[in-house]
Design an enzyme around this catalytic site. Structure first.
Site, short mmCIF file in Angstrom:
data_model
loop_
_atom_site.label_atom_id
_atom_site.label_comp_id
_atom_site.label_asym_id
_atom_site.label_seq_id
_atom_site.Cartn_x
_atom_site.Cartn_y
_atom_site.Cartn_z
N CYS A 44 17.32 -11.06 -50.39
CA CYS A 44 16.67 -10.76 -51.67
C CYS A 44 17.03 -11.83 -52.70
O CYS A 44 18.21 -12.04 -53.00
CB CYS A 44 17.14 -9.37 -52.12
SG CYS A 44 16.87 -8.97 -53.84
N CYS A 58 18.91 -10.55 -55.76
CA CYS A 58 20.26 -10.16 -55.32
C CYS A 58 21.15 -11.39 -55.20
O CYS A 58 22.32 -11.37 -55.61
CB CYS A 58 20.20 -9.44 -53.97
SG CYS A 58 19.24 -7.92 -53.97
#
Length: 127
Positions: A32, A35
């Site tokens: 991600c 992330c």
């Protein structure tokens, strides 16, 4: 230091160890983009705030835990304290509820997204 949580038992142990101190848990994935941007911020906060417990859960490696914690999007940050009532927040809506059992009864704040300023501000507020 950020503790890596792999399953529900480790999660419960982590929250028990935190006791009445603030515990901040990042639910994320290595794949991600947002992330990835938050990983260094989260680690830096774990060094800066020694009296706060920090943990990371990779939702791809721990799908059952992510489901148990009602993770719908990543990154999601959940904050726990044993003595607080449950209040959940997200970018879309605010929900107030109380869980009667399990570790979710200790959840005091949740938000989704890669907002480093919000994460740090809320951590400071809840310490």
């Amino acid at each position: 230091m950020v503790q890596i949580i792999k399953d529900t038992n480790e999660f419960k142990t982590f929250l028990t160890a935190a006791g009445h101190k603030l515990a901040v848990v990042q639910f994320s994935s290595k794949r991600c983009g947002p992330c990835k941007r938050m990983f260094p911020v989260f680690h830096a906060m774990s060094v800066k705030y020694q009296n706060v417990f920090f943990a990371n859960v990779d939702v791809n490696n721990s799908p059952e835990l992510a489901e148990t914690c009602h993770i719908k999007t990543i990154p999601t940050f959940q904050m726990f304290k044993k003595s607080q009532k449950v209040t959940l927040f997200s970018r879309i809506k605010r929900i107030i509820c109380c869980y009667r059992s399990g570790f979710m009864s200790n959840l005091i704040f949740e938000f989704c997204g890669a907002d480093a300023k919000k994460l740090e501000a809320k951590t400071q507020e809840l310490m």
